[in-house]
Design a protein around this motif. Structure first.
Motif, PDB file in Angstrom:
ATOM      1  N   HIS A 110      -0.912   8.516   5.968  1.00 30.98           N
ATOM      2  CA  HIS A 110      -1.900   7.481   6.303  1.00 30.98           C
ATOM      3  C   HIS A 110      -1.286   6.486   7.283  1.00 30.98           C
ATOM      4  N   CYS A 111      -0.943   6.945   8.455  1.00 32.23           N
ATOM      5  CA  CYS A 111      -0.356   6.078   9.470  1.00 32.23           C
ATOM      6  C   CYS A 111      -1.487   5.351  10.192  1.00 32.23           C
ATOM      7  N   GLU A 125       0.824  -1.208   0.000  1.00 27.27           N
ATOM      8  CA  GLU A 125       0.000   0.000   0.000  1.00 27.27           C
ATOM      9  C   GLU A 125       0.859   1.259   0.000  1.00 27.27           C
ATOM     10  N   ALA A 126       1.937   1.251   0.809  1.00 26.79           N
ATOM     11  CA  ALA A 126       2.821   2.415   0.842  1.00 26.79           C
ATOM     12  C   ALA A 126       3.487   2.633  -0.512  1.00 26.79           C
ATOM     13  N   VAL A 127       3.900   1.546  -1.170  1.00 25.34           N
ATOM     14  CA  VAL A 127       4.513   1.653  -2.495  1.00 25.34           C
ATOM     15  C   VAL A 127       3.521   2.269  -3.486  1.00 25.34           C
ATOM     16  N   PRO A 150     -11.051  -1.630  14.835  1.00 19.68           N
ATOM     17  CA  PRO A 150     -10.583  -1.531  13.448  1.00 19.68           C
ATOM     18  C   PRO A 150      -9.493  -0.469  13.305  1.00 19.68           C
ATOM     19  N   THR A 151      -8.627  -0.652  12.330  1.00 20.13           N
ATOM     20  CA  THR A 151      -7.579   0.324  12.071  1.00 20.13           C
ATOM     21  C   THR A 151      -8.068   1.337  11.026  1.00 20.13           C
ATOM     22  N   LYS A 152      -7.494   2.531  11.083  1.00 25.64           N
ATOM     23  CA  LYS A 152      -7.783   3.535  10.076  1.00 25.64           C
ATOM     24  C   LYS A 152      -6.523   4.356   9.848  1.00 25.64           C
ATOM     25  N   GLY A 153      -6.392   4.898   8.662  1.00 24.76           N
ATOM     26  CA  GLY A 153      -5.215   5.678   8.327  1.00 24.76           C
ATOM     27  C   GLY A 153      -5.424   7.152   8.615  1.00 24.76           C
ATOM     28  N   LEU A 154      -4.533   7.736   9.418  1.00 24.45           N
ATOM     29  CA  LEU A 154      -4.615   9.147   9.769  1.00 24.45           C
ATOM     30  C   LEU A 154      -3.258   9.798   9.536  1.00 24.45           C
ATOM     31  N   PRO A 155      -3.227  11.089   9.212  1.00 27.06           N
ATOM     32  CA  PRO A 155      -1.932  11.762   9.083  1.00 27.06           C
ATOM     33  C   PRO A 155      -1.217  11.781  10.428  1.00 27.06           C
ATOM     34  N   ALA A 156       0.103  11.619  10.385  1.00 32.70           N
ATOM     35  CA  ALA A 156       0.858  11.533  11.638  1.00 32.70           C
ATOM     36  C   ALA A 156       2.264  12.079  11.458  1.00 32.70           C
ATOM     37  N   MET A 157       2.770  12.686  12.519  1.00 33.72           N
ATOM     38  CA  MET A 157       4.181  13.060  12.589  1.00 33.72           C
ATOM     39  C   MET A 157       4.934  11.885  13.194  1.00 33.72           C
ATOM     40  N   ILE A 158       5.993  11.437  12.517  1.00 36.91           N
ATOM     41  CA  ILE A 158       6.775  10.281  12.945  1.00 36.91           C
ATOM     42  C   ILE A 158       8.145  10.766  13.397  1.00 36.91           C
ATOM     43  N   ALA A 159       8.540  10.392  14.607  1.00 34.32           N
ATOM     44  CA  ALA A 159       9.845  10.782  15.150  1.00 34.32           C
ATOM     45  C   ALA A 159      10.714   9.545  15.327  1.00 34.32           C
ATOM     46  N   ARG A 194       4.759   8.252  17.303  1.00 30.00           N
ATOM     47  CA  ARG A 194       3.740   8.735  16.368  1.00 30.00           C
ATOM     48  C   ARG A 194       2.840   9.747  17.059  1.00 30.00           C
ATOM     49  N   THR A 195       2.610  10.882  16.387  1.00 29.63           N
ATOM     50  CA  THR A 195       1.633  11.867  16.840  1.00 29.63           C
ATOM     51  C   THR A 195       0.609  12.009  15.724  1.00 29.63           C
ATOM     52  N   TRP A 196      -0.594  11.467  15.938  1.00 29.18           N
ATOM     53  CA  TRP A 196      -1.623  11.562  14.908  1.00 29.18           C
ATOM     54  C   TRP A 196      -2.217  12.967  14.915  1.00 29.18           C
ATOM     55  N   LEU A 197      -2.453  13.504  13.722  1.00 30.18           N
ATOM     56  CA  LEU A 197      -2.796  14.925  13.575  1.00 30.18           C
ATOM     57  C   LEU A 197      -4.156  15.130  12.928  1.00 30.18           C
TER      58      LEU A 197
END
Length: 346
Positions: A165-166, A18-20, A175-184, A198-201
């Motif tokens: 889409h983290c 999916e990421a690809v 269930p899982t869902k994809g949300l924008p996130a800052m990754i450190a 992960r900080t979901w935004l």
């Protein structure tokens, strides 16, 4: 590169299918277990199907085009979308995307390519993969989020990335869902990544996402942290990313580390050449304990400990409510005299 090595590389890409697809085929969209797009070169449309997860019908990453009868794997997607003609360039790009430390033709392959198995959930390897899949924060929702917190210092912030889409799961069964996130990226003293935070935004970057736990960590964090700047004899260590980045907004040359929790702040490991430690503590009971623990540990190891105290609850509150000038002035009054000119310079 042998045929087996190429197959292993395609399999690794398939595990991140999916990421690809989101990266190389952005004109498409997900429908069930498939990514649908116009063709292997990424044109808009719906005739090409890329399998996102392994099923009884085939491996993840395999694709077919109903209009032309073409089929292949994700190495073909990379080749066609980028217009590459030399297979070595395809391999190089695939390795860059997967953040592999060396070309796959060398004898010693990363663990994820040797055993062909996915990384355990929450493991350091899973953290490294997540960070490798993310993008620099410049111009993203993550940068907007930090700017909305008053943070404007983005020098030496390679430890921060953005994922559009983290996956977020509220609990083990939800269930899982994809949300924008800052990754450190969390690294140890040697610079090895041991974890990720992960900080979901919110979609507009106005704040954190409206979920129960907008911050989560994975991997090994004890003794490590998120680092900003090159190692020197002076270090500033704080609990949260926003706290540390707020201080760097007015002290941009100060090497800083975010431990990500009060408990982990008290347990950070000191570099061998550390002479002075600035403790960016929060005004709460947990912050008090972390400050006192670090002072005791630093004194025992011959490191000078200086606790920097915020005016309000923490340094990000100071930055947002009092402003950068007031924060700079307050820090100036607390710095060691040797460090005033060294770290307050623009």
């Amino acid at each position: 590169m042998s045929r087996q090595d190429a197959s292993d590389l395609a399999h690794c890409l398939g595990r991140e299918a999916e990421a690809v697809c989101r990266h190389y085929l952005p004109a498409g969209c997900q429908q069930g277990n498939y990514w649908r797009v116009g063709d292997v070169r990424g044109a808009p449309g719906r005739s090409m199907f890329v399998r996102l997860h392994q099923t009884a019908r085939g491996r993840a990453g395999k694709w077919s085009d109903a209009a032309t009868g073409e089929h292949g794997d994700l190495l073909d997607v990379i080749r066609e979308t980028l217009g590459l003609t030399d297979f070595k360039d395809v391999v190089k790009e695939a390795c860059r995307f997967l953040s592999l430390p060396r070309p796959v033709s060398e004898p010693e392959l990363p663990e994820r390519m040797q055993d062909g198995q996915p990384a355990p959930s929450g493991s350091p390897e899973a953290a490294r993969r997540l960070f490798a899949m993310a993008q620099p924060i410049a111009g993203t929702i993550a940068e907007m989020y930090l700017r909305n917190r008053g943070i404007t210092a983005f020098n030496e912030t390679g430890a921060l990335r953005f994922h559009p889409h983290c996956y977020y799961r509220p609990d083990e069964t939800g269930p899982t869902k994809g949300l924008p996130a800052m990754i450190a990226s969390v690294t140890d003293l040697a610079g090895r990544q041991t974890g990720a935070h992960r900080t979901w935004l919110a979609p507009d970057g106005s704040g954190k996402a409206s979920v129960n736990l907008p911050r989560k960590s994975m991997g090994n964090l004890l003794g490590a942290g998120v680092r900003f700047g090159k190692a020197e004899d002076v270090l500033a260590a704080g609990e949260g990313l926003e706290t540390v980045l707020s201080v760097r907004t007015v002290l941009p040359r100060l090497l800083s580390l975010a431990a990500l929790s009060a408990g982990h702040l008290g347990a950070i490991l000191f570099p061998d050449d550390l002479k002075r430690l600035y403790i960016l503590w929060d005004r709460d009971p947990a912050g008090d304990r972390a400050r006192d623990t670090l002072i005791t540990r630093a004194n025992a190891e011959g490191v000078e400990a200086v606790a920097l105290t915020p005016v309000l609850g923490d340094f990000n509150e100071d930055l947002q409510h009092l402003g950068a000038v007031a924060l700079r002035t307050a820090l100036l009054n607390q710095l060691h005299p040797e460090d005033i000119g060294r770290f307050l310079a623009a």
